[in-house]
Each structure stands twice: as C-alpha cells, then as structure tokens.
Design an enzyme around this catalytic site. Structure first.
Site, PDB file in Angstrom:
ATOM      1  N   HIS A   1       9.155   7.041   7.846  1.00 13.69           N
ATOM      2  CA  HIS A   1       9.755   7.101   6.515  1.00 13.69           C
ATOM      3  C   HIS A   1      11.237   7.422   6.728  1.00 13.69           C
ATOM      4  CE1 HIS A   1       6.194   6.793   3.822  1.00 13.69           C
ATOM      5  NE2 HIS A   1       5.603   6.969   4.997  1.00 13.69           N
TER       6      HIS A   1
ATOM      7  N   ARG B   1       0.835  -1.205   0.000  1.00 17.26           N
ATOM      8  CA  ARG B   1       0.000   0.000   0.000  1.00 17.26           C
ATOM      9  C   ARG B   1       0.876   1.264   0.000  1.00 17.26           C
ATOM     10  NH1 ARG B   1      -0.441   4.640   2.663  1.00 17.26           N
ATOM     11  NH2 ARG B   1      -0.015   3.553   4.623  1.00 17.26           N
ATOM     12  N   ASP B   2       1.582   1.515   1.087  1.00 20.71           N
ATOM     13  CA  ASP B   2       2.342   2.771   1.191  1.00 20.71           C
ATOM     14  C   ASP B   2       3.483   2.787   0.177  1.00 20.71           C
ATOM     15  OD1 ASP B   2       3.035   5.258   2.132  1.00 20.71           O
ATOM     16  OD2 ASP B   2       3.498   4.623   4.170  1.00 20.71           O
TER      17      ASP B   2
ATOM     18  N   ASN C   1       9.580   4.210   2.897  1.00 18.44           N
ATOM     19  CA  ASN C   1       9.363   3.794   4.283  1.00 18.44           C
ATOM     20  C   ASN C   1      10.642   3.122   4.784  1.00 18.44           C
ATOM     21  OD1 ASN C   1       6.521   3.567   2.959  1.00 18.44           O
ATOM     22  ND2 ASN C   1       6.117   3.495   5.149  1.00 18.44           N
TER      23      ASN C   1
ATOM     24  N   CYS D   1       4.546   9.211   0.140  1.00 18.34           N
ATOM     25  CA  CYS D   1       3.140   9.591   0.037  1.00 18.34           C
ATOM     26  C   CYS D   1       2.990  10.537  -1.143  1.00 18.34           C
ATOM     27  CB  CYS D   1       2.683  10.263   1.325  1.00 18.34           C
ATOM     28  SG  CYS D   1       1.004  10.899   1.217  1.00 18.34           S
TER      29      CYS D   1
ATOM     30  N   HIS E   1       5.468   4.541  12.572  1.00 18.89           N
ATOM     31  CA  HIS E   1       5.504   4.454  11.104  1.00 18.89           C
ATOM     32  C   HIS E   1       6.502   5.509  10.617  1.00 18.89           C
ATOM     33  CE1 HIS E   1       3.121   4.052   7.195  1.00 18.89           C
ATOM     34  NE2 HIS E   1       3.734   5.196   6.996  1.00 18.89           N
TER      35      HIS E   1
HETATM   36  P1  HMG Z   1     -12.861  14.368  -2.702  1.00 16.44           P
HETATM   37  O1  HMG Z   1     -12.592  14.687  -4.133  1.00 16.44           O
HETATM   38  O2  HMG Z   1     -12.880  15.494  -1.728  1.00 16.44           O
HETATM   39  O3  HMG Z   1     -14.171  13.507  -2.450  1.00 16.44           O
HETATM   40  O4  HMG Z   1     -11.777  13.291  -2.250  1.00 16.44           O
HETATM   41  P2  HMG Z   1     -15.578  13.426  -3.066  1.00 16.44           P
HETATM   42  O5  HMG Z   1     -16.414  12.755  -2.005  1.00 16.44           O
HETATM   43  O6  HMG Z   1     -16.003  14.749  -3.628  1.00 16.44           O
HETATM   44  O7  HMG Z   1     -15.398  12.385  -4.265  1.00 16.44           O
HETATM   45  C1  HMG Z   1     -14.749  12.694  -5.492  1.00 16.44           C
HETATM   46  C2  HMG Z   1     -14.873  11.470  -6.403  1.00 16.44           C
HETATM   47  O8  HMG Z   1     -14.194  10.363  -5.824  1.00 16.44           O
HETATM   48  C3  HMG Z   1     -16.322  11.019  -6.604  1.00 16.44           C
HETATM   49  O9  HMG Z   1     -16.392  10.427  -7.894  1.00 16.44           O
HETATM   50  C4  HMG Z   1     -16.474   9.945  -5.552  1.00 16.44           C
HETATM   51  O10 HMG Z   1     -17.473   8.987  -5.852  1.00 16.44           O
HETATM   52  C5  HMG Z   1     -15.107   9.302  -5.587  1.00 16.44           C
HETATM   53  P3  HMG Z   1     -17.085  11.194  -9.128  1.00 16.44           P
HETATM   54  O11 HMG Z   1     -18.472  11.489  -8.665  1.00 16.44           O
HETATM   55  O12 HMG Z   1     -16.227  12.442  -9.327  1.00 16.44           O
HETATM   56  O13 HMG Z   1     -16.971  10.202 -10.232  1.00 16.44           O
HETATM   57  N1  HMG Z   1     -14.753   8.682  -4.313  1.00 16.44           N
HETATM   58  C6  HMG Z   1     -14.287   7.424  -4.175  1.00 16.44           C
HETATM   59  N2  HMG Z   1     -14.036   6.463  -5.095  1.00 16.44           N
HETATM   60  C7  HMG Z   1     -13.570   5.288  -4.627  1.00 16.44           C
HETATM   61  N3  HMG Z   1     -13.343   5.027  -3.316  1.00 16.44           N
HETATM   62  C8  HMG Z   1     -13.571   5.977  -2.382  1.00 16.44           C
HETATM   63  C9  HMG Z   1     -14.070   7.231  -2.814  1.00 16.44           C
HETATM   64  N4  HMG Z   1     -14.408   8.357  -2.159  1.00 16.44           N
HETATM   65  C10 HMG Z   1     -14.820   9.240  -3.076  1.00 16.44           C
HETATM   66  N5  HMG Z   1     -13.340   5.727  -1.103  1.00 16.44           N
HETATM   67  C11 HMG Z   1     -11.002  11.457  -0.926  1.00 16.44           C
HETATM   68  C12 HMG Z   1     -11.762  12.771  -0.942  1.00 16.44           C
HETATM   69  C13 HMG Z   1     -10.739  11.080   0.519  1.00 16.44           C
HETATM   70  C14 HMG Z   1     -11.824  10.386  -1.620  1.00 16.44           C
HETATM   71  C15 HMG Z   1      -9.663  11.668  -1.691  1.00 16.44           C
HETATM   72  O14 HMG Z   1      -9.031  12.775  -1.169  1.00 16.44           O
HETATM   73  C16 HMG Z   1      -8.740  10.495  -1.608  1.00 16.44           C
HETATM   74  O15 HMG Z   1      -9.030   9.397  -2.093  1.00 16.44           O
HETATM   75  N6  HMG Z   1      -7.554  10.691  -0.971  1.00 16.44           N
HETATM   76  C17 HMG Z   1      -6.624   9.602  -0.796  1.00 16.44           C
HETATM   77  C18 HMG Z   1      -5.248  10.116  -0.628  1.00 16.44           C
HETATM   78  C19 HMG Z   1      -4.313   8.980  -0.349  1.00 16.44           C
HETATM   79  O16 HMG Z   1      -4.598   7.808  -0.601  1.00 16.44           O
HETATM   80  N7  HMG Z   1      -3.128   9.318   0.205  1.00 16.44           N
HETATM   81  C20 HMG Z   1      -2.130   8.365   0.514  1.00 16.44           C
HETATM   82  C21 HMG Z   1      -2.470   7.532   1.712  1.00 16.44           C
HETATM   83  S1  HMG Z   1      -2.153   8.329   3.274  1.00 16.44           S
HETATM   84  C22 HMG Z   1      -0.455   8.056   3.588  1.00 16.44           C
HETATM   85  O17 HMG Z   1       0.245   7.575   2.731  1.00 16.44           O
HETATM   86  C23 HMG Z   1       0.083   8.359   4.963  1.00 16.44           C
HETATM   87  C24 HMG Z   1       0.331   7.101   5.811  1.00 16.44           C
HETATM   88  O18 HMG Z   1       1.207   6.198   5.155  1.00 16.44           O
HETATM   89  C25 HMG Z   1       0.943   7.513   7.166  1.00 16.44           C
HETATM   90  C26 HMG Z   1       2.147   8.450   7.025  1.00 16.44           C
HETATM   91  O19 HMG Z   1       3.149   8.072   6.409  1.00 16.44           O
HETATM   92  O20 HMG Z   1       2.015   9.578   7.531  1.00 16.44           O
HETATM   93  C27 HMG Z   1      -0.979   6.359   6.105  1.00 16.44           C
HETATM   94 MG    MG Z   2       3.386   6.368   5.156  1.00 15.73          MG
END
Ligand code: HMG
Ligand code: MG
Length: 305
Positions: A209, A15-16, A249, A240, A207
C-alpha cells in the site's frame, strides 16, 4: 543492478480497491471494470471477495461478478476466501483460483477476520486441501508484514513463520503485505532475503500500500531479491476497512510505467489501464491518486507500453 526480464502484475483493484469505497458500485460497473482491466492485458485479476457481506458490503454479489467477467484465454481470475463458507460460494461460482488471508500480528487478524492466527489456519485446513484436490490454485496473503496499526513493529521472524505455514497449508504463492504502507526498501530487502532462505522465491509476491509514498521503492528492493510477482490496483484505489489509516494500493499505472521504463516486460497496455481507471473514477466521483494517471506519459515515450 540485478533485475528480472518479466514481472507478473496481479491486479487487486476490483477487490482490495473497491472493498474500501464508500460509494457502492453496481455489479455491472464491477464487471465492466474487470473487463477493461482484462482488455488491458492484466494477466491476473482479483475480482471480488467471498467474505461476510455484513463485514464488507462492497463485496456482496462477488459470485455474479466472477460469473459475468469475460473469460479471456490465459486470464486468471482470483477471489478472496476467509473460510469454508466462502470456499463453497467460490466453488459454486466456478472459481479456479482462491486467495486465503491471515496476518503476522494478532490484533490485526482479530479485527479483520475475528480469529487468532492459529484459528485462521484451522479454518484454512477445512477447505484448502479440498480446493487443491479440485485443482484450484491457492494464494495466501500475510497482512501487516512491516507494521501493524494496533501493535506497531512486527518481527521479521514472525512473517517468515506465517508465510512458511501458508505454504505448508497448501498455498502455491504467498503475498507479503504492507497493509498500512509503512515499509522502507531496506526493510523489504532484509525480509525478502530471510523469506528467500525459508521458501523458494518463485512462491513469493509483494503487496504494497502506498500510504507514505514508498511502494515503488519497495518494489525495486523486492525485484532485486528475485521476487517477480507484484500486486497493484488500477488508479491506486484501495485500503483495508479494518486497517485505520491504510490508503490506496500501489497504482497499477505507476508500477507498469516504472517497470516498462526499466525494460521489464509485463504484457500490460498502460493506455488500457488508464481507460479502466478513468471509467471507475467517473463512477466513484473522485480523482484517483495514481501519479501516472495524473501526469500522463513522459514526453516522447508514447504511453510507455
Ligand atoms: P464472524 O462474525 O466471526 O463469523 O466473521 P461467523 O462464522 O460467526 O459468521 C457471522 C455471519 O457471517 C453468519 O451469518 C455467517 O453465516 C456469515 P448470520 O448467521 O449472522 O446471518 N458468514 C459468511 N457469509 C458469507 N460469506 C462468508 C461467510 N462467513 C461467515 N464467507 C468472517 C468471520 C471471516 C466471516 C468475517 O470476519 C469477514 O468476513 N471478514 C472479512 C474481512 C475482510 O474482507 N477484510 C478485507 C480483506 S483482507 C485485506 O484487505 C488485506 C490484503 O489486501 C493484504 C494486505 O493489504 O495486507 C489481502
Ligand atoms: Mg491490501
């Protein structure tokens, strides 16, 4: 030195790691990667993310990955979920563990999930109680606990506040993230100590990096504060997409090699992790940064398992 006898390694590479790769991998490759990690004895694997495929195309098809990964007895498979839509996708794919995520800094949270920290908790309230009612285990991530790419320093009190809110919202465990790899061990000791006053230490994970080479030192500081759950990614994959400058990571090989060298059990077979990393290196067409992967076992120490 006060150290635990055993550490649980949470493998976040599928995933990450893969969420940040320019080369998209097929579902087959992602499943094979998870199966190799499972065969290496990793007890917990985060196999994908039910986020918007428009935001993170690399994680599209996580349903199929979760469905197809071999269900070895005792293996825990987890998936990242940002909102109710993601929870419904996870539930339909048969997830038994989910991970929600927010941050200790507003600017990062806005760029990562297009929400304020408060809004992210409103989203969690729309499915975490139901997930728990269905018997799912819920992990919570706090990003930018040691520094934010947009705001700089992040106050420790803010991290304690967000972590406490995650537990109150129903999280069984909270993973404290150094998203951009800026933490120093003394900062980890300080924050872990403060967190340990607010929450049971058994609910905490770390966690790191490894952007600036301090991840292993930070793990040691966390272990000394009683934390026994550590996230890492095979080969040191990762970063990320919404944290500029965030590189890999902490590598699972480097973590496990250090832990085994200190006599701490993990149940992980290092040679098996190396095999998983080699196969993914081949698919990605680039060398991965893990030091152990590059150097191999220490002379006379076998594979360190
Ligand atoms: P948004 O654009 O504000 O949301 O995104 P929305 O509700 O307006 O939806 C926009 C579109 O996305 C719509 O589709 C929704 O249906 C669809 P459209 O009508 O335009 O065709 N949608 C989805 N589709 C599939 N699955 C879903 C979903 N939700 C909405 N769950 C949202 C908000 C949260 C969805 C967006 O910002 C997003 O997906 N962000 C993900 C970012 C991400 O994955 N970042 C990396 C992971 S975090 C990380 O790496 C940190 C970590 O490792 C810890 C660390 O290191 O600190 C965990
Ligand atoms: Mg991370």
């Amino acid at each position: 030195m006060k150290l635990p006898l055993r550490v649980t390694v949470v493998e976040v590479g599928p995933r990450d790691g893969l969420q940040n790769e320019a080369t998209p991998l097929s579902i087959e490759d992602r499943v094979a990667f998870c199966d190799r990690l499972s065969a290496a004895g990793l007890p917990v694997i985060e196999v994908g993310a039910f986020v918007s495929p428009g935001w993170v195309p690399q994680m599209a098809g996580s349903e199929e990955v979760l469905r197809r990964v071999k269900k070895r007895p005792g293996l825990r498979l987890s998936v990242l979920v940002p909102n109710r839509k993601g929870f419904e996708r996870a539930r339909a794919a048969g997830a038994r563990e989910i991970a929600v995520f927010t941050a200790a800094s507003e600017s990062f949270n806005r760029r990562n999930i297009n929400a304020t920290i408060d809004e992210s908790f409103t989203r969690f309230a729309a499915f975490v109680p139901e997930a728990r009612g269905d018997g799912l285990r819920v992990r919570g991530y706090v990003s930018t606990c040691f520094g934010c790419p947009y705001e700089g320093a992040v106050p420790a009190e803010r991290v304690v506040e967000v972590a406490t809110r995650l537990v109150e919202a129903g999280c069984d465990e909270v993973s404290i993230g150094d998203t951009i790899g800026v933490a120093a061990p003394t900062q980890v000791s300080d924050l872990a100590g403060r967190l340990g006053e607010a929450l049971p230490v058994t609910k905490l994970a770390v966690h790191f990096h490894d952007t600036r080479g301090t991840a292993l030192a930070n793990v040691l500081a966390a272990l000394q504060e009683g934390i026994t759950v550590v996230d890492s990614a095979a080969g040191g994959l990762g970063g990320c997409p919404y944290a500029p400058g965030a590189s890999g990571n902490l590598a699972t090989e480097d973590l496990v090699s250090m832990l085994h060298g200190m006599g701490i059990e993990t149940g992980v077979d290092l040679a098996g992790v190396v095999q998983a990393s080699r196969a993914i290196e081949h698919r990605l067409g680039r060398a991965l940064p893990s030091r152990y992967l590059q150097a191999g076992p220490a002379p006379g120490q076998g594979d360190g398992s």
